[in-house]
Write a protein that holds these residues in place. Sequence first.
Motif, PDB file in Angstrom:
ATOM      1  N   SER A  27     -33.780 -18.024   9.685  1.00 35.39           N
ATOM      2  CA  SER A  27     -33.797 -17.066  10.090  1.00 35.39           C
ATOM      3  C   SER A  27     -33.452 -18.308  11.747  1.00 35.39           C
ATOM      4  O   SER A  27     -33.815 -17.543  12.795  1.00 35.39           O
ATOM      5  N   GLN A  28     -32.574 -19.015  11.562  1.00 30.82           N
ATOM      6  CA  GLN A  28     -32.021 -19.898  12.656  1.00 30.82           C
ATOM      7  C   GLN A  28     -29.941 -19.116  12.825  1.00 30.82           C
ATOM      8  O   GLN A  28     -29.956 -19.346  12.044  1.00 30.82           O
ATOM      9  N   LYS A  29     -29.700 -19.591  14.324  1.00 27.80           N
ATOM     10  CA  LYS A  29     -28.711 -18.847  14.599  1.00 27.80           C
ATOM     11  C   LYS A  29     -27.797 -19.743  14.162  1.00 27.80           C
ATOM     12  O   LYS A  29     -26.744 -20.473  13.203  1.00 27.80           O
ATOM     13  N   LYS A  30     -28.036 -20.995  14.282  1.00 24.32           N
ATOM     14  CA  LYS A  30     -27.184 -22.387  14.499  1.00 24.32           C
ATOM     15  C   LYS A  30     -28.107 -23.501  13.673  1.00 24.32           C
ATOM     16  O   LYS A  30     -29.418 -24.175  13.327  1.00 24.32           O
ATOM     17  N   VAL A  31     -27.338 -23.631  11.934  1.00 24.57           N
ATOM     18  CA  VAL A  31     -27.797 -24.477  11.323  1.00 24.57           C
ATOM     19  C   VAL A  31     -27.418 -25.805  11.105  1.00 24.57           C
ATOM     20  O   VAL A  31     -26.487 -25.654  10.508  1.00 24.57           O
ATOM     21  N   LYS A  32     -28.478 -26.982  10.503  1.00 18.84           N
ATOM     22  CA  LYS A  32     -27.254 -28.371  10.565  1.00 18.84           C
ATOM     23  C   LYS A  32     -28.200 -28.755   9.030  1.00 18.84           C
ATOM     24  O   LYS A  32     -29.204 -28.985   9.955  1.00 18.84           O
ATOM     25  N   ILE A  33     -27.653 -28.957   8.409  1.00 21.88           N
ATOM     26  CA  ILE A  33     -28.677 -29.520   7.455  1.00 21.88           C
ATOM     27  C   ILE A  33     -27.472 -30.862   6.718  1.00 21.88           C
ATOM     28  O   ILE A  33     -26.732 -31.730   6.205  1.00 21.88           O
ATOM     29  N   GLY A  34     -28.285 -32.742   6.966  1.00 16.57           N
ATOM     30  CA  GLY A  34     -27.448 -33.839   7.275  1.00 16.57           C
ATOM     31  C   GLY A  34     -26.465 -33.806   8.050  1.00 16.57           C
ATOM     32  O   GLY A  34     -26.353 -33.167   9.106  1.00 16.57           O
ATOM     33  N   LYS A  35     -25.114 -34.763   7.764  1.00 22.63           N
ATOM     34  CA  LYS A  35     -24.633 -34.716   7.844  1.00 22.63           C
ATOM     35  C   LYS A  35     -23.441 -33.975   7.679  1.00 22.63           C
ATOM     36  O   LYS A  35     -22.316 -33.467   8.613  1.00 22.63           O
ATOM     37  N   PHE A  36     -23.259 -33.120   6.671  1.00 21.74           N
ATOM     38  CA  PHE A  36     -21.939 -32.962   6.139  1.00 21.74           C
ATOM     39  C   PHE A  36     -22.800 -31.495   5.183  1.00 21.74           C
ATOM     40  O   PHE A  36     -21.486 -30.598   5.227  1.00 21.74           O
ATOM     41  N   LYS A  37     -23.456 -31.518   4.635  1.00 25.58           N
ATOM     42  CA  LYS A  37     -24.125 -30.291   4.038  1.00 25.58           C
ATOM     43  C   LYS A  37     -24.467 -29.288   4.748  1.00 25.58           C
ATOM     44  O   LYS A  37     -24.792 -28.853   5.526  1.00 25.58           O
ATOM     45  N   ILE A  38     -23.746 -28.525   4.497  1.00 22.20           N
ATOM     46  CA  ILE A  38     -24.286 -26.587   4.866  1.00 22.20           C
ATOM     47  C   ILE A  38     -25.196 -25.838   4.680  1.00 22.20           C
ATOM     48  O   ILE A  38     -25.627 -26.116   3.592  1.00 22.20           O
ATOM     49  N   ALA A  39     -25.645 -24.683   5.018  1.00 17.94           N
ATOM     50  CA  ALA A  39     -27.332 -24.217   4.722  1.00 17.94           C
ATOM     51  C   ALA A  39     -26.559 -23.488   3.739  1.00 17.94           C
ATOM     52  O   ALA A  39     -24.789 -23.317   3.543  1.00 17.94           O
ATOM     53  N   PRO A  40     -27.224 -23.383   2.486  1.00 19.31           N
ATOM     54  CA  PRO A  40     -26.963 -21.946   1.371  1.00 19.31           C
ATOM     55  C   PRO A  40     -26.508 -20.504   2.001  1.00 19.31           C
ATOM     56  O   PRO A  40     -26.401 -19.907   3.126  1.00 19.31           O
ATOM     57  N   ALA A  41     -25.555 -19.967   1.569  1.00 20.44           N
ATOM     58  CA  ALA A  41     -25.797 -18.316   2.017  1.00 20.44           C
ATOM     59  C   ALA A  41     -26.317 -17.677   1.278  1.00 20.44           C
ATOM     60  O   ALA A  41     -27.252 -17.955   0.479  1.00 20.44           O
ATOM     61  N   LEU A  42     -27.027 -16.419   2.052  1.00 24.67           N
ATOM     62  CA  LEU A  42     -28.158 -16.181   1.782  1.00 24.67           C
ATOM     63  C   LEU A  42     -27.827 -14.551   1.296  1.00 24.67           C
ATOM     64  O   LEU A  42     -27.322 -13.838   1.943  1.00 24.67           O
ATOM     65  N   ILE A  43     -28.460 -13.896   0.091  1.00 21.72           N
ATOM     66  CA  ILE A  43     -27.516 -12.784   0.090  1.00 21.72           C
ATOM     67  C   ILE A  43     -29.059 -11.637  -0.498  1.00 21.72           C
ATOM     68  O   ILE A  43     -29.885 -12.753  -1.649  1.00 21.72           O
ATOM     69  N   LEU A  44     -28.773 -10.857  -0.637  1.00 20.63           N
ATOM     70  CA  LEU A  44     -29.812  -9.886  -0.604  1.00 20.63           C
ATOM     71  C   LEU A  44     -29.158  -9.009  -1.744  1.00 20.63           C
ATOM     72  O   LEU A  44     -28.286  -8.472  -2.230  1.00 20.63           O
ATOM     73  N   LEU A  45     -30.172  -9.104  -2.536  1.00 17.18           N
ATOM     74  CA  LEU A  45     -30.328  -7.636  -3.836  1.00 17.18           C
ATOM     75  C   LEU A  45     -30.591  -6.313  -3.507  1.00 17.18           C
ATOM     76  O   LEU A  45     -31.838  -6.765  -3.527  1.00 17.18           O
ATOM     77  N   PRO A  46     -30.461  -5.333  -3.328  1.00 17.72           N
ATOM     78  CA  PRO A  46     -31.148  -4.456  -3.952  1.00 17.72           C
ATOM     79  C   PRO A  46     -30.973  -4.390  -4.875  1.00 17.72           C
ATOM     80  O   PRO A  46     -30.382  -3.654  -6.011  1.00 17.72           O
ATOM     81  N   SER A  47     -32.313  -4.175  -5.783  1.00 16.24           N
ATOM     82  CA  SER A  47     -32.204  -4.516  -7.463  1.00 16.24           C
ATOM     83  C   SER A  47     -33.827  -3.280  -7.221  1.00 16.24           C
ATOM     84  O   SER A  47     -34.860  -2.375  -6.503  1.00 16.24           O
ATOM     85  N   MET A  48     -33.785  -1.936  -8.660  1.00 13.71           N
ATOM     86  CA  MET A  48     -34.869  -1.458  -8.901  1.00 13.71           C
ATOM     87  C   MET A  48     -34.123  -0.197  -7.834  1.00 13.71           C
ATOM     88  O   MET A  48     -35.244   0.804  -7.755  1.00 13.71           O
ATOM     89  N   VAL A  49     -32.773   0.435  -7.642  1.00 16.32           N
ATOM     90  CA  VAL A  49     -32.696   0.979  -6.906  1.00 16.32           C
ATOM     91  C   VAL A  49     -32.113   3.188  -7.821  1.00 16.32           C
ATOM     92  O   VAL A  49     -31.549   2.367  -8.403  1.00 16.32           O
ATOM     93  N   THR A  50     -32.894   3.655  -7.424  1.00 18.63           N
ATOM     94  CA  THR A  50     -32.872   4.866  -8.246  1.00 18.63           C
ATOM     95  C   THR A  50     -31.831   5.504  -7.657  1.00 18.63           C
ATOM     96  O   THR A  50     -31.148   5.143  -6.551  1.00 18.63           O
ATOM     97  N   LYS A  51     -31.274   5.896  -7.618  1.00 19.67           N
ATOM     98  CA  LYS A  51     -30.505   7.723  -7.740  1.00 19.67           C
ATOM     99  C   LYS A  51     -30.611   7.701  -6.362  1.00 19.67           C
ATOM    100  O   LYS A  51     -29.098   7.802  -5.540  1.00 19.67           O
TER     101      LYS A  51
END
Length: 216
Positions: free
Chosen positions: A139-163
């Motif tokens: 939810s933050q525009k700029k993310v810094k985790i530790g000195k070198f580690k980057i934030a994980p990638a967020l992936i949304l999965l459309p699930s149980m989707v009807t035709k």
Amino acid sequence: MDTLKILIVSQKGGVGKSTFSTNFAAWCGEIKKLSTLLLDFDPHASSSLWLSELSPKNVNFRETSSNDFSSQRWFIGARAVIRKADSTCSVAIADVTWTKGMNSSFLNEFDLVVVPTSVSQIDLDATNEFILKNLSCFSQKKVKIGKFKIAPALILLPSMVTKNQLKTNPFTQKNFDFPFLLLPPVPYDEKVRLLFKKEFIHNTILESKNLYEICF
């Protein structure tokens, strides 16, 4: 060997989270021939039950569910479990139902965070609110985790989707207040539910098989 660590997480049941986690793990092991570990943090332990019944090749699992979500002990224990996966497998998949007391710092242990969601407006709103409230690093525009580690990638999965729902794309800036990647949708298929502890999707002739494999 660098382990790809994937968190599959939702705040409620019924969105196909454990079905996706289990079948993705089995697909990685049996089809892609990758050493795969599934860490089942879900209280219902559906993923563990499915895998234990069928024993897919190249896949190990660990049932690590706990009712102690209200304290820091869950976070410390869960983090230790994830870190033990380093260098022991190619892919580690964690199946987690998020509860109120969980620590969002847990996300930092992963490379990818996948959030399954159905595509009704009420569920899209709930997913947006869940991520903003609980998965704070997204939810933050700029993310810094530790000195070198980057934030994980967020992936949304459309699930149980009807035709019918496949004809529209509700994943727009109108519905979400943060950037994300989008997986190809997995369909609603009652026959998939019937596979529990009996078979994996990639070993069937179901119509939805190809859509799951494209997503994987």
